[in-house]
Design a protein around this motif. Structure first.
Motif, short mmCIF file in Angstrom:
data_model
loop_
_atom_site.label_atom_id
_atom_site.label_comp_id
_atom_site.label_asym_id
_atom_site.label_seq_id
_atom_site.Cartn_x
_atom_site.Cartn_y
_atom_site.Cartn_z
N PRO A 166 0.99 -12.09 -3.03
CA PRO A 166 0.64 -13.32 -2.33
C PRO A 166 0.94 -13.27 -0.84
CG PRO A 166 2.66 -13.62 -3.55
CD PRO A 166 2.15 -12.26 -3.92
N MET A 167 1.77 -12.33 -0.40
CA MET A 167 2.19 -12.29 1.00
C MET A 167 1.35 -11.35 1.87
SD MET A 167 6.29 -12.41 0.37
CE MET A 167 6.68 -12.42 2.10
N ALA A 168 0.48 -10.56 1.26
CA ALA A 168 -0.31 -9.59 2.01
C ALA A 168 -1.22 -10.29 3.01
CB ALA A 168 -1.14 -8.75 1.05
N PHE A 169 -1.45 -9.63 4.13
CA PHE A 169 -2.36 -10.12 5.17
C PHE A 169 -2.01 -11.55 5.61
CE2 PHE A 169 -4.75 -6.94 2.69
CZ PHE A 169 -4.80 -5.95 3.66
N GLU A 170 -0.76 -11.69 6.04
CA GLU A 170 -0.25 -12.96 6.56
C GLU A 170 -0.42 -14.09 5.55
OE1 GLU A 170 -1.93 -13.56 10.45
OE2 GLU A 170 -1.17 -11.63 11.15
N ASP A 171 0.01 -13.84 4.34
CA ASP A 171 0.03 -14.80 3.23
C ASP A 171 -1.36 -15.20 2.72
OD1 ASP A 171 2.82 -14.81 3.24
OD2 ASP A 171 2.91 -16.46 4.68
N LYS A 172 -2.38 -14.41 3.03
CA LYS A 172 -3.71 -14.65 2.45
C LYS A 172 -3.77 -14.09 1.04
CE LYS A 172 -6.00 -14.63 6.91
NZ LYS A 172 -6.69 -13.80 7.87
N GLY A 173 -2.97 -13.08 0.76
CA GLY A 173 -2.92 -12.48 -0.55
C GLY A 173 -3.94 -11.37 -0.72
N ALA A 174 -3.63 -10.42 -1.59
CA ALA A 174 -4.54 -9.31 -1.86
C ALA A 174 -4.23 -8.69 -3.22
CB ALA A 174 -4.41 -8.25 -0.77
N TYR A 175 -5.29 -8.18 -3.83
CA TYR A 175 -5.19 -7.52 -5.14
C TYR A 175 -5.24 -6.01 -4.99
CZ TYR A 175 -6.14 -11.95 -7.50
OH TYR A 175 -6.05 -13.23 -7.98
N TRP A 176 -4.75 -5.33 -6.03
CA TRP A 176 -4.94 -3.89 -6.19
C TRP A 176 -4.93 -3.59 -7.68
CZ3 TRP A 176 -0.18 -5.94 -5.20
CH2 TRP A 176 0.90 -5.48 -5.95
N LEU A 177 -5.29 -2.37 -8.03
CA LEU A 177 -5.34 -1.95 -9.43
C LEU A 177 -4.26 -0.92 -9.68
CD1 LEU A 177 -9.21 -1.41 -9.62
CD2 LEU A 177 -7.91 -3.47 -10.20
N SER A 178 -3.76 -0.91 -10.92
CA SER A 178 -2.74 0.07 -11.29
C SER A 178 -2.93 0.48 -12.74
CB SER A 178 -1.35 -0.54 -11.10
OG SER A 178 -0.35 0.40 -11.45
N ASP A 179 -2.45 1.68 -13.06
CA ASP A 179 -2.45 2.12 -14.45
C ASP A 179 -1.09 1.88 -15.10
OD1 ASP A 179 -1.17 4.06 -12.91
OD2 ASP A 179 -2.06 5.75 -13.96
N LYS A 180 -0.19 1.22 -14.34
CA LYS A 180 1.15 0.90 -14.84
C LYS A 180 1.44 -0.58 -14.63
CE LYS A 180 2.81 5.44 -13.35
NZ LYS A 180 1.55 5.84 -12.76
N ALA A 181 2.20 -1.15 -15.54
CA ALA A 181 2.58 -2.57 -15.41
C ALA A 181 3.59 -2.79 -14.29
CB ALA A 181 3.15 -3.08 -16.73
N GLU A 182 4.36 -1.76 -13.97
CA GLU A 182 5.36 -1.86 -12.91
C GLU A 182 4.67 -2.10 -11.56
OE1 GLU A 182 8.69 1.00 -10.74
OE2 GLU A 182 7.38 1.82 -12.28
N ILE A 183 5.23 -3.00 -10.76
CA ILE A 183 4.67 -3.32 -9.45
C ILE A 183 5.12 -2.27 -8.43
CG2 ILE A 183 4.62 -5.00 -7.56
CD1 ILE A 183 3.14 -5.98 -10.05
N GLN A 184 4.13 -1.67 -7.76
CA GLN A 184 4.35 -0.76 -6.63
C GLN A 184 3.41 -1.24 -5.54
OE1 GLN A 184 6.17 2.67 -6.67
NE2 GLN A 184 7.32 1.33 -8.03
N ASN A 185 3.88 -2.12 -4.68
CA ASN A 185 3.04 -2.84 -3.73
C ASN A 185 2.51 -1.92 -2.62
OD1 ASN A 185 2.13 -4.50 -1.57
ND2 ASN A 185 3.34 -6.19 -2.37
N PRO A 186 1.19 -1.69 -2.58
CA PRO A 186 0.61 -0.83 -1.53
C PRO A 186 0.46 -1.54 -0.19
CG PRO A 186 -1.12 -1.61 -2.97
CD PRO A 186 0.17 -2.12 -3.54
N TYR A 187 0.63 -2.85 -0.14
CA TYR A 187 0.44 -3.58 1.10
C TYR A 187 1.71 -3.66 1.95
CZ TYR A 187 -3.96 -4.73 -1.07
OH TYR A 187 -5.18 -4.63 -1.68
N PHE A 188 2.87 -3.49 1.32
CA PHE A 188 4.12 -3.52 2.06
C PHE A 188 4.96 -2.26 1.86
CE2 PHE A 188 3.25 -8.10 1.85
CZ PHE A 188 3.39 -8.42 3.19
N GLY A 189 4.62 -1.45 0.85
CA GLY A 189 5.37 -0.22 0.62
C GLY A 189 6.84 -0.48 0.36
N HIS A 190 7.69 0.37 0.93
CA HIS A 190 9.13 0.28 0.66
C HIS A 190 9.75 -1.00 1.19
CE1 HIS A 190 8.98 1.90 4.76
NE2 HIS A 190 10.18 1.39 4.92
N LYS A 191 9.09 -1.69 2.12
CA LYS A 191 9.64 -2.94 2.66
C LYS A 191 9.77 -4.00 1.57
CE LYS A 191 7.53 -2.33 7.20
NZ LYS A 191 6.50 -2.84 8.10
#
Length: 195
Positions: free
Chosen positions: A156-181
């Motif tokens: 929900p916080m990606a792109f200045e709180d506009k939000g963004a989706y991505w796809l994964s093959d795992k249920a665990e969240i690994q956020n590509p929009y913020f990375g390690h932050k």
């Protein structure tokens, strides 16, 4: 209205409300169990094998963004474009309108990946990644991916709180929009399970 008449009426209304709550519960349970039912993936194995390789390239692109590695993201985007361009959509046995829609989606993904390669900064590349993710999800909903589970995840916080989706093959969240932050920021919004 006297008190003797109100008591039976109140009892009746209370019983009606309780009965309605018990009637709603099975519908909710049915909806929850329907969400975990495997969907059909009715097309040729040749197409699904190619789509699986395409998805692996997509997951590599996502991993590059998780690591905030712009060079790796550019290379992974180029590999993904190559796989999208070589998807054997001609093997899909469907009506011409549906096939035209699929061809349009793959063409748009390819064009967006060309744009991703041209972006100098990581944030511009992430914006292209968001578009690719949305279009790839539309493609997967249209064709399926035999034997695979795809998690549609949201930050929900990606792109200045506009939000963004991505796809994964795992249920665990690994956020590509913020990375390690903010690696685990996000949630799974949808799960596609194909048999």
């Amino acid at each position: 209205m006297n008190l003797k008449a109100c008591i039976p009426l109140g009892t009746f209304l209370l019983a009606s409300a309780l009965f309605a709550c018990h009637q709603a519960a099975p519908k909710e349970e049915q909806q929850q169990s329907a969400a975990t039912v495997a969907l059909q993936a009715p097309y040729s194995q040749v197409f699904y094998d190619s789509l699986q390789v395409t998805m692996q390239a997509y997951y590599q692109l996502s991993a590059a963004f998780v690591k905030a590695d712009s060079t790796a993201a550019t290379a992974a985007g180029a590999a993904l474009k190559q796989h999208v361009d070589s998807l054997p959509v001609h093997t899909l046995q469907m009506d011409s309108s549906h096939l035209g829609n699929i061809t349009g989606i793959t063409g748009s993904i390819s064009a967006e990946l060309t744009g991703l390669a041209g972006e100098a900064g990581l944030e511009g590349k992430r914006a292209s990644f968001q578009m690719v993710s949305d279009m790839l999800f539309d493609l997967l909903k249209s064709t399926g991916l035999k034997g695979q589970t795809i998690y549609h995840q949201y930050c929900p916080m990606a792109f200045e709180d506009k939000g963004a989706y991505w796809l994964s093959d795992k249920a665990e969240i690994q956020n590509p929009y913020f990375g390690h932050k903010m690696l685990s920021c996000g949630e799974t919004r949808d799960t596609l399970i194909y048999k």
